[in-house]
Design a protein around this motif. Structure first.
Motif: not given
Length: 500
Positions: A136, A181, A185
């Motif tokens: 991430p 995340t 991402d």
């Protein structure tokens, strides 16, 4: 000659010597050691090769080899199978320049060190980079560097597949709750790839869908891939979403449906694409052609029900599928025949090629006319061979070219010139050559016409091969020809407006 050039010449001599050497006299232990040292050497050479590629990119040196982009240089001159993956490795493993000019350390310095030492190979590198891409964006630089160091150490003892498995553990450690995340991402990792056609002309579709796309696809499959829906093996199967179908008919169709869920998913996607292409969803034109399935095939193939046809987007269709399409289509244009009444000549009255001219160019070239370019016709522009010098928008003065090669034509030494080929098997087509002194030989593109090249080698016929496509202008204006011209028929499932 620089020392580096002399060193490469010496290396080639050493390789010739090693290749000619015989290891029969060596014992088993020595033979094993030689195999290990050989692989280590190859990996070290791969690392050095990355440095050479970076130098070519930094200096725009690919233009001296006649390549418009670095990717084209890797693909055509270095013959690298996956040029984009190799460039990813170069960017990650080699020191790059910042916008201010100073050199930055490699993004994956530990992986670069191991490759340079020969302890890991290219497959290990790609496995490490795949894991690093999934970290991430919110993960800090220190943790990211630690992850890369750990993966590089693993790569010296693990297989690429095991590196991927270890990467799953590392990602779980860096983001155990999945809270780091974010949309960045997901946007970075979304993809959909359509693979090449195999020997059965089948293609593999792989995708990583973002959450909304997944949710939309689920809704589509729930209706279009329901049992009994869009079944190509059942003439009475409801087509579309089934909203206007009697429930009893749908239930009966479901009882007759023996497809797997995967097959129903496939058929639902096929039906959805058919609606999009043939229902007007894609508009009226794409690069001068109707956005439909357009097939170029010879009259002999249709007559004999044998062969493979090429579409304007570069796909191959078996003759059985072409016959199925032809049942719902009409032949719109017979090209390379002296009986057509289509307006193929416009002089300088218009700058853009007409739809009829584009269809003729498709049947003649099937893709970009630049040699070694794999771009299919649907993604090309019509290149005027000499528009700047008073050329005409006539079928005989144009050839398809992809955007990058169309812009590569010009008078500069690193640019290209185009000229019609007047003899040989490529007579009537445009050839390309770099602006060198002395001039190179004109080269035509054969990638889109492999079937014509293979015809003379076919064991099933004793006849002379079919004549190549003749000069269009001669076929259109000659009072008679020494032999019957080849006729290519262009098919589309809907009427084409030639006035467009």
């Amino acid at each position: 000659m620089s020392d580096l050039v002399a060193d490469y010449a010496a290396l080639e001599q050493i390789l010739d010597k090693i290749a000619a050497s015989d290891s029969t006299a060596c014992d088993e232990e020595t033979v094993t050691e030689l195999a290990i040292r050989h692989e280590h050497t190859i990996r070290r050479v791969e690392s050095i090769g990355n440095q050479r590629i970076l130098e070519v990119s930094d200096r725009d040196a690919h233009r001296t080899a006649g390549c418009v982009t670095v990717t084209e240089f890797l693909q055509t001159k270095l013959r690298i199978t996956h040029p984009k993956k190799r460039l990813d490795a170069v960017r990650s493993l080699e020191p790059m320049h910042a916008m201010t000019g100073e050199k930055l350390p490699p993004v994956c310095s530990n992986t670069a060190r191991e490759l340079a030492a020969g302890t890991i190979g290219p497959d290990h590198v790609h496995a490490v980079l795949d894991v690093m891409k999934k970290i991430p964006s919110a993960v800090g630089a220190e943790q990211r560097a630690f992850a890369e160091q750990t993966l590089a150490e693993f790569a010296t003892t693990l297989t690429p597949k095991e590196i991927t498995a270890a990467g799953v553990r590392i990602l779980a450690h860096l983001d155990p709750d999945g809270q780091l995340t974010d949309d960045r991402d997901r946007a970075r990792n979304r993809k959909l790839n359509l693979g090449c056609q195999d020997s059965q002309l089948m293609s593999k579709l792989t995708a990583t869908l973002d959450p909304i796309t997944r949710a939309l696809f689920d809704v589509v499959l729930a209706k279009w891939a329901a049992p009994g829906m869009n079944n190509p093996d059942d003439e009475l199967s409801p087509i579309g979403d089934g909203s206007d179908i009697d429930s009893n008919l749908l239930r009966e169709a479901a009882d007759r449906d023996h497809r797997s869920q995967s097959q129903r998913n496939h058929d639902a996607l096929k039906a959805l694409l058919d609606v999009a292409v043939n229902g007007g969803l894609l508009g009226g034109s794409h690069r001068g052609l109707p956005p439909q399935i357009i097939v170029s095939i010879t009259d002999a193939q249709l007559r004999e029900h044998a062969g493979v046809a090429r579409t304007a987007t570069g796909a191959d269709l078996p003759i059985s599928d072409v016959i199925t399409l032809a049942a719902d289509a009409q032949p719109h244009l017979a090209v390379f025949s002296d009986v057509t009444g289509e307006p193929l000549f416009f002089g300088r009255g218009r700058r853009l090629a007409s739809q009829a001219q584009r269809l003729m160019a498709f049947a003649q070239y099937r893709g970009c006319s630049k040699d070694d370019c794999a771009t299919p016709f649907a993604h090309t522009e019509m290149h005027h061979a000499d528009w700047a010098d008073g050329g005409l928008t006539d079928a005989t003065d144009m050839a398809p070219a992809c955007g990058r090669h169309n812009r590569a034509v010009g008078p500069e030494p690193h640019q290209w010139s185009t000229e019609k080929i007047t003899d040989g098997p490529d007579k009537g087509r445009y050839g390309w050559r770099r602006n060198t002194d002395p001039p190179e030989k004109l080269r035509a593109n054969h990638l889109h016409r492999i079937d014509e090249l293979l015809h003379p080698h076919s064991p099933d016929t004793d006849e002379a091969p079919s004549p190549p496509v003749l000069d269009i202008e001669h076929q259109l204006v000659a009072e008679r020809l020494p032999r019957a011209p080849r006729v290519d028929v262009v098919w589309s499932r809907h009427p084409i407006d030639y006035a467009a």
